[in-house]
Design an enzyme around this catalytic site. Structure first.
Site, PDB file in Angstrom:
ATOM      1  N   HIS A  33       0.836  -1.201   0.000  1.00  0.00           N
ATOM      2  CA  HIS A  33       0.000   0.000   0.000  1.00  0.00           C
ATOM      3  C   HIS A  33       0.872   1.253   0.000  1.00  0.00           C
ATOM      4  O   HIS A  33       1.254   1.743   1.065  1.00  0.00           O
ATOM      5  CB  HIS A  33      -0.904  -0.005   1.237  1.00  0.00           C
ATOM      6  CG  HIS A  33      -1.776  -1.225   1.325  1.00  0.00           C
ATOM      7  ND1 HIS A  33      -1.300  -2.456   1.731  1.00  0.00           N
ATOM      8  CD2 HIS A  33      -3.092  -1.394   1.038  1.00  0.00           C
ATOM      9  CE1 HIS A  33      -2.289  -3.338   1.692  1.00  0.00           C
ATOM     10  NE2 HIS A  33      -3.383  -2.727   1.276  1.00  0.00           N
ATOM     11  N   HIS A 264      -4.188   3.337  -3.299  1.00  0.00           N
ATOM     12  CA  HIS A 264      -4.333   2.695  -1.986  1.00  0.00           C
ATOM     13  C   HIS A 264      -3.531   1.405  -1.842  1.00  0.00           C
ATOM     14  O   HIS A 264      -2.673   1.309  -0.966  1.00  0.00           O
ATOM     15  CB  HIS A 264      -5.813   2.418  -1.681  1.00  0.00           C
ATOM     16  CG  HIS A 264      -5.995   1.462  -0.543  1.00  0.00           C
ATOM     17  ND1 HIS A 264      -5.965   1.877   0.765  1.00  0.00           N
ATOM     18  CD2 HIS A 264      -6.149   0.117  -0.529  1.00  0.00           C
ATOM     19  CE1 HIS A 264      -6.100   0.815   1.544  1.00  0.00           C
ATOM     20  NE2 HIS A 264      -6.220  -0.264   0.791  1.00  0.00           N
ATOM     21  N   GLU A 413     -17.470  -4.276  24.969  1.00  0.00           N
ATOM     22  CA  GLU A 413     -16.654  -5.485  25.097  1.00  0.00           C
ATOM     23  C   GLU A 413     -15.444  -5.451  24.164  1.00  0.00           C
ATOM     24  O   GLU A 413     -14.336  -5.825  24.547  1.00  0.00           O
ATOM     25  CB  GLU A 413     -17.498  -6.735  24.782  1.00  0.00           C
ATOM     26  CG  GLU A 413     -18.669  -6.981  25.737  1.00  0.00           C
ATOM     27  CD  GLU A 413     -19.908  -6.173  25.378  1.00  0.00           C
ATOM     28  OE1 GLU A 413     -19.930  -5.489  24.323  1.00  0.00           O
ATOM     29  OE2 GLU A 413     -20.884  -6.221  26.157  1.00  0.00           O
ATOM     30  N   HIS A 475     -28.238 -15.656  25.199  1.00  0.00           N
ATOM     31  CA  HIS A 475     -27.202 -15.481  26.218  1.00  0.00           C
ATOM     32  C   HIS A 475     -26.452 -16.775  26.534  1.00  0.00           C
ATOM     33  O   HIS A 475     -25.518 -16.761  27.323  1.00  0.00           O
ATOM     34  CB  HIS A 475     -27.832 -14.935  27.510  1.00  0.00           C
ATOM     35  CG  HIS A 475     -28.134 -13.471  27.437  1.00  0.00           C
ATOM     36  ND1 HIS A 475     -28.856 -12.909  26.414  1.00  0.00           N
ATOM     37  CD2 HIS A 475     -27.784 -12.438  28.254  1.00  0.00           C
ATOM     38  CE1 HIS A 475     -28.961 -11.612  26.596  1.00  0.00           C
ATOM     39  NE2 HIS A 475     -28.310 -11.298  27.701  1.00  0.00           N
TER      40      HIS A 475
HETATM   41  C1  TPP Z   1     -11.397  -4.758   9.894  1.00  0.00           C
HETATM   42  C2  TPP Z   1     -10.863  -4.593   8.517  1.00  0.00           C
HETATM   43  N1  TPP Z   1     -11.722  -4.610   7.491  1.00  0.00           N
HETATM   44  C3  TPP Z   1     -11.261  -4.491   6.226  1.00  0.00           C
HETATM   45  C4  TPP Z   1      -9.925  -4.359   5.977  1.00  0.00           C
HETATM   46  C5  TPP Z   1      -9.404  -4.293   4.546  1.00  0.00           C
HETATM   47  N2  TPP Z   1      -8.954  -2.902   4.279  1.00  0.00           N
HETATM   48  C6  TPP Z   1      -7.675  -2.561   4.331  1.00  0.00           C
HETATM   49  S1  TPP Z   1      -7.448  -0.901   4.139  1.00  0.00           S
HETATM   50  C7  TPP Z   1      -9.113  -0.659   3.949  1.00  0.00           C
HETATM   51  C8  TPP Z   1      -9.711   0.714   3.808  1.00  0.00           C
HETATM   52  C9  TPP Z   1      -8.835   1.716   3.250  1.00  0.00           C
HETATM   53  O1  TPP Z   1      -9.289   2.998   3.515  1.00  0.00           O
HETATM   54  P1  TPP Z   1      -8.545   3.916   4.540  1.00  0.00           P
HETATM   55  O2  TPP Z   1      -8.629   3.359   5.886  1.00  0.00           O
HETATM   56  O3  TPP Z   1      -9.087   5.292   4.353  1.00  0.00           O
HETATM   57  O4  TPP Z   1      -7.029   3.877   4.091  1.00  0.00           O
HETATM   58  P2  TPP Z   1      -6.359   4.618   2.856  1.00  0.00           P
HETATM   59  O5  TPP Z   1      -7.110   4.225   1.639  1.00  0.00           O
HETATM   60  O6  TPP Z   1      -6.466   6.054   3.132  1.00  0.00           O
HETATM   61  O7  TPP Z   1      -4.967   4.097   2.831  1.00  0.00           O
HETATM   62  C10 TPP Z   1      -9.795  -1.855   4.025  1.00  0.00           C
HETATM   63  C11 TPP Z   1     -11.264  -1.977   3.875  1.00  0.00           C
HETATM   64  C12 TPP Z   1      -9.071  -4.327   7.093  1.00  0.00           C
HETATM   65  N3  TPP Z   1      -7.751  -4.208   6.958  1.00  0.00           N
HETATM   66  N4  TPP Z   1      -9.564  -4.419   8.353  1.00  0.00           N
END
Ligand code: TPP
Length: 665
Positions: A33, A264, A413, A475
């Protein structure tokens, strides 16, 4: 203390060194990334060059500022910072080996692989929530040992994804409520996630959201070093935790991909990479950092040595006993008094057997532990009276009373579990937190990180089966014990009486390299153990009642509340002339880790093997075989008084004996 603002040209050179390493490493790995580190390079450069108190050569110095990259997918940001500032293990070869097997530069930052990485991140939202625990630990430890020993900030870089995840709400609500003013979150406010612009899925005003949770929050231009620095200075002076929403451009510098989701999660590609370097005015050579730039970064990495030495001399003025205690606490060494306190407690149980729920036995154990273990930090997600985790002497932690050693996490939690990871990683405390076992589902992503990272967190999970009765199937955990056993490095205990509870607490507290779940009952249970010479739970299973009058025809394996059922069945079988032994299995997973010899001895060779557990069968075949008899649950429970439920679902001595008699014929 903040150092001077860098001249803009110098700042740009330092920030571009991060960008170059990120772009090149992702390109070489053909995965990763680049956009996030390119977009946050200015924020990170300001933070590390002017504010972060750290000594690159000593990444575990106790009073360092903590840095958490919550947006773990941007891992190259941390690796670039570690390399540039001179962390001994982070060589340029490691950067070139990004995402390769055995490297110090895995896909997401792993604290157990890379020195200088404070916590594993990647599952979005976990980093910021873990950081709340770190900041909490800082506040509590400072209250106890004084500012000479503990006085540092926790900085977080979080992304849109981190703030969209539900766990972030739990985390920020706690941090605001507790006024964790040394927690500073730098939000990479780039309006981009994987699917495209944020506007397709989100319209939250994060500044208002954080303010509503009791934070100081403001917006700045995330590419303006002076504005970022000024905001951090304001944040440091605040009496509240701070959010600095830094407006950034993802993939900053990449001519075509910047500002789009294309930056990204994939390599820029040769042409875009070349053009980005031209645009940023940096050498086209892969992984090239000009010597003067590297030197400037290395100076930043070494600068903290002075702060470390100052801390060492300040710390050295504390009374030697206090220093020793602080060091013990930070290294998770358990106090000598603990074993003695638990031994005395177990002896007392033999003298006065307890017919109580194991959650109540756990309370008795906690009463014994607390005076012997000042780092014991209990809490509950709003079920204190049901979980029985609060010792009589324990005082609640609050913003006003940071010396309190009981945490009311609220009905959060997931936030509780992540905060406990942060507390354990920070050091100084042995955190345990509680809710109903069924709600481990609400904790699970953070529990998984406890297991992955090996944090010594104890999950006190009560109401562990249909034995909770009237609250009904929502539960009543059925699959939870099996599901937790399936998690690598998660130790699961389901003790059967007050003695086993004490043993399991002892094993849990001495397990500093991994988490433990204690599954405890709501309903009362007889005390079955009549001796306490050795910690018999330590092998996971042991013979509680041996075969009498000949060779065993049946072995009854059971956990927790069902050990009583096994004992009852053994008696009924004896009346029919059938010889049975009972094996108590406080931890099936621990038992299965024992040597083949131990397992064979405990399992024995009785032709009929029976397992009794008020949960699903999954996992038990390893002990009883495919042809073993399982007495337990095959679906969800129901709402009724618990004794009726046990009858209804056939988990009784009578039903067990009947099934065995039918088998023996
Ligand atoms: C709990 C979770 N869900 C999904 C992902 C997969 N994932 C990695 S980055 C991302 C989103 C990217 O958006 P952002 O947080 O704004 O990062 P940017 O594009 O700015 O680098 C996702 C959905 C993850 N790493 N963790």
């Amino acid at each position: 203390m903040p150092t001077d603002v860098l001249p803009r040209a110098q700042h740009d050179k330092l920030a571009n060194a991060i960008r170059t390493l990120a772009m090149d490493a992702v390109e070489k790995a053909k995965s990763g990334h680049p956009g996030m580190p390119m977009g946050t390079a200015d924020i990170a450069t300001v933070l590390f060059s002017r504010f972060m108190k750290f000594d690159a050569a000593h990444p575990t110095w106790p009073d360092r500022d903590r840095f958490v990259l919550s947006a773990g997918h941007g891992s190259m940001l941390v690796y670039a910072l570690l390399y540039l500032t001179g962390a001994p293990e982070m060589t340029l070869d490691e950067i070139k080996n990004f995402r390769q097997l055995g490297s110090k530069t895995p896909g997401h930052p792993e604290n157990f692989i890379t020195k200088g990485v404070e916590t594993t991140t990647g599952p979005l939202g976990q980093g910021i929530a873990t950081a709340v625990g770190m900041a909490l630990a800082e506040k509590m430890l400072a209250a106890e040992f004084g500012r000479k020993a503990v006085d540092h900030y926790t900085y977080v870089i979080a992304s849109d994804g981190d703030l969209m995840e539900g766990i972030s709400q739990e985390a920020i609500a706690m941090a605001g409520h507790w006024k964790l003013n040394k927690l500073i979150v730098l939000f990479d406010d780039n309006d981009i996630s994987i699917d495209g612009p944020l506007s397709i899925a989100d319209s939250v005003d994060q500044v208002k959201r954080f303010q509503a949770a009791g934070w100081r929050a403001e917006r700045v231009d995330g590419h303006d070093p002076e504005a970022i620095g000024a905001a951090i200075e304001r944040a440091q002076k605040s009496g509240k935790p701070s959010l600095i929403a830094c407006k950034t451009v993802i993939g900053y510098g990449a001519p075509k991909k910047a500002g789009t989701s294309k930056a990204h999660g994939e390599p820029l590609g040769a042409d875009e990479l070349k053009a980005a370097k031209e645009k940023l005015g940096i050498s086209p050579e892969p992984f090239a950092v000009a010597p003067d730039v590297l030197e400037a970064w290395r100076k930043i990495g070494a600068r903290g040595a002075a702060a470390r030495k100052t801390w060492e001399s300040l710390f050295g003025t504390l009374p030697p006993k206090k220093q020793a205690e602080f060091n013990r606490r930070l290294t998770h060494e358990r106090p000598a008094k603990l074993a003695k306190a638990l031994a005395a407690h177990k002896k007392a149980l033999l003298a006065t057997p307890q017919h109580i729920a194991t959650r109540k036995s756990s309370e008795l154990a906690i009463e014994a532990i607390v005076p012997a273990m000042p780092e014991f930090l209990a809490g509950s997600a709003d079920l204190t009276g049901s979980n029985n985790t609060k010792a009589k002497s324990a005082v609640a932690f609050s913003a006003k009373n940071p010396k309190g050693r009981y945490i009311h996490y609220g009905i959060r939690e997931h936030g509780m579990a992540a905060a406990m990871n942060g507390i354990a990683l920070h050091g100084g405390f042995a955190p345990n937190g509680a809710t109903f076992l069924v709600f481990t589902d609400y904790c699970r992503p953070a529990m998984r990180l406890s297991a992955l990272m090996g944090t010594g967190v104890v999950y006190v999970m009560t109401h562990d089966s249909i034995g909770l009765g009237e609250d009904g199937p929502t539960h009543q955990p059925v699959e939870h014990v099996a599901a937790l056993r399936a998690m690598p490095n998660m130790r699961v205990f389901r003790p059967c009486d007050a003695v086993e509870v004490a043993e399991c607490w002892e094993l849990a507290l001495n397990r500093i390299d991994g988490p433990t779940t204690l599954a405890l009952t709501r309903q009362n249970l007889a005390q079955l153990r009549t001796e306490v010479k050795a910690n018999r739970s330590a092998a996971g299973a042991y013979e509680l009642f041996k075969a009498e009058g000949g060779k065993a025809q049946v072995t009854l394996f059971a956990t927790g509340s069902e050990v009583e059922v096994a004992v009852g069945a053994r008696k009924l079988l004896a009346e029919k002339g059938i010889i049975a032994r009972v094996v108590s299995v406080p931890s099936l997973d621990l038992f299965l880790e024992q040597s083949a010899e131990i397992r064979e001895t405990v399992i024995g060779d009785a032709p009929v093997k029976v397992a009794i557990e008020a949960g699903v069968r999954m996992g038990w075949d390893a002990v009883i075989g495919h042809d073993g008899i399982f007495v337990g649950m095959t679906g969800f429970g129901a709402s009724a008084p618990y004794k009726e439920l046990y009858k209804h679902f056939g988990i009784t001595p009578e039903a067990t004996a009947e099934a065995i008699l039918a088998r023996i014929g």
